[in-house]
Design a protein around this motif. Structure first.
Motif, PDB file in Angstrom:
ATOM      1  N   ILE A   1      16.382  84.662  23.105  1.00 43.03           N
ATOM      2  CA  ILE A   1      15.378  84.441  22.074  1.00 43.03           C
ATOM      3  C   ILE A   1      16.066  84.466  20.715  1.00 43.03           C
ATOM      4  CG2 ILE A   1      13.124  85.172  21.191  1.00 43.03           C
ATOM      5  CD1 ILE A   1      13.192  84.700  24.245  1.00 43.03           C
ATOM      6  N   ILE A   2      15.700  83.551  19.826  1.00 43.33           N
ATOM      7  CA  ILE A   2      16.170  83.609  18.441  1.00 43.33           C
ATOM      8  C   ILE A   2      14.956  83.665  17.530  1.00 43.33           C
ATOM      9  CG2 ILE A   2      17.411  82.410  16.601  1.00 43.33           C
ATOM     10  CD1 ILE A   2      19.308  81.303  18.651  1.00 43.33           C
ATOM     11  N   LEU A   3      14.923  84.706  16.680  1.00 44.78           N
ATOM     12  CA  LEU A   3      13.850  84.892  15.716  1.00 44.78           C
ATOM     13  C   LEU A   3      14.401  84.673  14.317  1.00 44.78           C
ATOM     14  CD1 LEU A   3      13.765  87.495  17.971  1.00 44.78           C
ATOM     15  CD2 LEU A   3      11.473  87.619  17.004  1.00 44.78           C
ATOM     16  N   ASP A   4      13.573  84.122  13.431  1.00 46.50           N
ATOM     17  CA  ASP A   4      14.021  83.918  12.057  1.00 46.50           C
ATOM     18  C   ASP A   4      13.792  85.189  11.239  1.00 46.50           C
ATOM     19  OD1 ASP A   4      11.316  83.963  11.387  1.00 46.50           O
ATOM     20  OD2 ASP A   4      11.153  81.782  11.202  1.00 46.50           O
ATOM     21  N   GLU A   5      14.020  85.091   9.929  1.00 44.40           N
ATOM     22  CA  GLU A   5      13.951  86.268   9.058  1.00 44.40           C
ATOM     23  C   GLU A   5      12.558  86.883   9.031  1.00 44.40           C
ATOM     24  OE1 GLU A   5      15.753  87.499   4.664  1.00 44.40           O
ATOM     25  OE2 GLU A   5      15.442  85.380   5.189  1.00 44.40           O
ATOM     26  N   GLN A   6      11.526  86.068   9.293  1.00 41.49           N
ATOM     27  CA  GLN A   6      10.147  86.555   9.331  1.00 41.49           C
ATOM     28  C   GLN A   6       9.729  87.000  10.736  1.00 41.49           C
ATOM     29  OE1 GLN A   6      10.922  83.471   7.669  1.00 41.49           O
ATOM     30  NE2 GLN A   6      11.151  84.805   5.868  1.00 41.49           N
ATOM     31  N   ASN A   7      10.699  87.066  11.656  1.00 39.57           N
ATOM     32  CA  ASN A   7      10.466  87.458  13.052  1.00 39.57           C
ATOM     33  C   ASN A   7       9.538  86.494  13.788  1.00 39.57           C
ATOM     34  OD1 ASN A   7      12.169  89.679  13.280  1.00 39.57           O
ATOM     35  ND2 ASN A   7      10.653  91.045  12.353  1.00 39.57           N
ATOM     36  N   THR A   8       9.617  85.231  13.408  1.00 36.20           N
ATOM     37  CA  THR A   8       8.971  84.174  14.185  1.00 36.20           C
ATOM     38  C   THR A   8       9.966  83.667  15.220  1.00 36.20           C
ATOM     39  OG1 THR A   8       7.630  83.484  12.303  1.00 36.20           O
ATOM     40  CG2 THR A   8       7.913  81.878  14.081  1.00 36.20           C
ATOM     41  N   ILE A   9       9.522  83.545  16.456  1.00 35.50           N
ATOM     42  CA  ILE A   9      10.406  83.040  17.509  1.00 35.50           C
ATOM     43  C   ILE A   9      10.615  81.548  17.306  1.00 35.50           C
ATOM     44  CG2 ILE A   9      10.641  82.648  19.994  1.00 35.50           C
ATOM     45  CD1 ILE A   9       9.171  85.278  20.441  1.00 35.50           C
TER      46      ILE A   9
ATOM     47  N   LEU B   1      14.088  96.861  15.497  1.00 27.56           N
ATOM     48  CA  LEU B   1      12.878  97.306  16.177  1.00 27.56           C
ATOM     49  C   LEU B   1      11.753  96.284  16.042  1.00 27.56           C
ATOM     50  CD1 LEU B   1      12.409 101.143  15.593  1.00 27.56           C
ATOM     51  CD2 LEU B   1      12.926  99.946  17.705  1.00 27.56           C
ATOM     52  N   GLU B   2      11.595  95.738  14.853  1.00 28.25           N
ATOM     53  CA  GLU B   2      10.525  94.765  14.632  1.00 28.25           C
ATOM     54  C   GLU B   2      10.754  93.511  15.477  1.00 28.25           C
ATOM     55  OE1 GLU B   2      10.592  94.189  10.443  1.00 28.25           O
ATOM     56  OE2 GLU B   2       9.939  96.244   9.998  1.00 28.25           O
ATOM     57  N   ALA B   3      11.988  93.015  15.480  1.00 24.76           N
ATOM     58  CA  ALA B   3      12.293  91.821  16.261  1.00 24.76           C
ATOM     59  C   ALA B   3      12.138  92.092  17.754  1.00 24.76           C
ATOM     60  CB  ALA B   3      13.711  91.333  15.952  1.00 24.76           C
ATOM     61  N   LEU B   4      12.603  93.261  18.201  1.00 23.75           N
ATOM     62  CA  LEU B   4      12.492  93.612  19.611  1.00 23.75           C
ATOM     63  C   LEU B   4      11.022  93.706  20.033  1.00 23.75           C
ATOM     64  CD1 LEU B   4      13.708  94.496  22.291  1.00 23.75           C
ATOM     65  CD2 LEU B   4      13.884  96.817  21.372  1.00 23.75           C
ATOM     66  N   THR B   5      10.196  94.296  19.182  1.00 26.41           N
ATOM     67  CA  THR B   5       8.767  94.409  19.494  1.00 26.41           C
ATOM     68  C   THR B   5       8.130  93.037  19.639  1.00 26.41           C
ATOM     69  OG1 THR B   5       8.626  96.532  18.335  1.00 26.41           O
ATOM     70  CG2 THR B   5       6.566  95.352  18.701  1.00 26.41           C
ATOM     71  N   VAL B   6       8.435  92.124  18.718  1.00 31.87           N
ATOM     72  CA  VAL B   6       7.881  90.769  18.799  1.00 31.87           C
ATOM     73  C   VAL B   6       8.352  90.082  20.075  1.00 31.87           C
ATOM     74  CG1 VAL B   6       7.928  88.464  17.754  1.00 31.87           C
ATOM     75  CG2 VAL B   6       7.621  90.489  16.309  1.00 31.87           C
ATOM     76  N   ALA B   7       9.654  90.166  20.360  1.00 30.50           N
ATOM     77  CA  ALA B   7      10.212  89.478  21.529  1.00 30.50           C
ATOM     78  C   ALA B   7       9.651  90.041  22.828  1.00 30.50           C
ATOM     79  CB  ALA B   7      11.735  89.580  21.527  1.00 30.50           C
ATOM     80  N   GLU B   8       9.460  91.360  22.892  1.00 26.89           N
ATOM     81  CA  GLU B   8       8.969  91.972  24.128  1.00 26.89           C
ATOM     82  C   GLU B   8       7.477  91.734  24.343  1.00 26.89           C
ATOM     83  OE1 GLU B   8      11.302  95.417  26.085  1.00 26.89           O
ATOM     84  OE2 GLU B   8      10.197  96.164  24.363  1.00 26.89           O
TER      85      GLU B   8
END
Length: 336
Positions: free
Chosen positions: A316-324, A129-136
């Motif tokens: 999109i690829i995000l790291d462990e901290q949800n940085t794209i 959910l956190e990664a999806l929110t950042v990416a969207e």
């Protein structure tokens, strides 16, 4: 997914339309029988709980209608879970499809998958959910260096979304705001214009917690395309580079082309806190505990000899901290 169905009423020539919307949540599951006895697995004993609602699986034969898009193709190629006799220590893997009321159900943090009364834990759900929110929510103009829309009204790239009376607007890239702008356009435009076609689909695939290696090759598309009637140009910003993403077992999760022939494909990588376009000096990257997010989006609006198509796929690829860490897009813009 939403489409517009033309309906004749009372066998007259009066043409009306209706918007039919369907929303799905799809889980990819790996199920193992740890017992010493054979287990009779029943697909209908799976339930998806969201708040005070419980959803049962759609028919395993459900066809996810799509026009074009990588995520939609992946769904159709997946194995569908069904009623099965599981032998001791046997494992089966596949997807189960739930039809839900609204796509915002995706963000319901009360999501809980159960088999009978037994919860099926997912430690990665919150991270998804956190990664999806950042990416969207990310503004990809920062990464790709261009606004989200391509408009005939503004004669080029713009931040102005489609609006009633100005439907010839194509998406350069997609996030949730872009998707919702087309959804809103259809809702506002259809009652004001003659009946026609309005279709929209938006799919998101999230793959969490992967140790990824990312690299590129210039083995070029020359051999791949050599039998075609046109000739690949050797000049260009990416020179037919292929991007590869593999996991820690060496399994290829995806590979995508970055095509030099036009501007409908692009790639950006985070380097020293700045997103930069691809260069051939890009080193191989290792991204531990990464999350992959894929978008597929299409919107069709208009009528014969006046139809606008916009189609987008994004990785999109995000790291462990949800940085794209990197982002890639391809788009198609058409009129008929």
């Amino acid at each position: 997914m939403r489409d517009c169905c033309d309906i004749y009423q009372n066998l007259t020539t009066k043409l009306t339309f209706d918007q039919v919307e369907t929303n799905y949540v799809i889980y990819h599951l790996s199920i193992k029988n740890n017992d010493t006895n054979t287990h009779n697995f029943s697909i209908n004993k799976l339930q998806l709980h969201t708040g005070n609602q419980a959803h049962t699986p759609a028919n395993p034969g459900t066809i996810i209608k799509y026009f074009k898009g990588w995520v939609f193709t992946e769904i159709e190629n997946e194995n569908r879970l069904n009623d099965t006799l599981l032998l001791p220590h046997q494992t089966m893997e596949g997807i189960v499809i739930f039809q839900v009321d609204n796509y915002t159900t995706l963000f319901n943090r009360s999501f809980l998958l159960r088999y009978n009364a037994t919860p099926i834990p997912s430690t990665s759900f919150e991270k998804n959910l956190e990664a999806l929110t950042v990416a969207e929510q990310f503004d990809y103009s920062i990464a790709f260096g261009m606004p989200p829309y391509d408009s005939d009204k503004w004669r080029g790239y713009t931040y102005y979304p489609p609006e009633p009376g100005h439907s010839y607007v194509w998406a350069n890239w997609v996030n949730r705001t872009v998707f919702e702008s087309y959804k809103k356009h259809d809702e506002m435009s259809l009652p004001k214009e003659k009946p026609g076609t309005a279709e929209i689909a938006y799919a998101v695939k999230v793959i969490p917690e992967q140790d990824l290696t990312v690299f590129h090759t210039n083995h070029s598309g020359y051999e791949e395309y050599s039998s075609r009637s046109y000739q690949i140009e050797s000049e260009g910003k990416y020179k037919e580079t292929q991007l590869y993403v593999v996991d820690d077992t060496g399994e290829e999760l995806f590979n995508k082309s970055i095509d030099s022939r036009d501007d409908n494909t692009g790639f950006a990588i985070l380097n020293n806190q700045t997103y930069r376009p691809f260069s051939e000096n890009m080193p191989q990257m290792f991204i531990p505990q990464a999350t992959i997010v894929h978008f597929s989006f299409y919107s069709i609006y208009g009528w014969p000899m006046g139809m606008r198509f916009t189609i987008n796929n994004q990785d999109i690829i995000l790291d462990e901290q949800n940085t794209i860490r990197l982002a890639r897009y391809d788009n198609q813009k058409m009129v008929s």
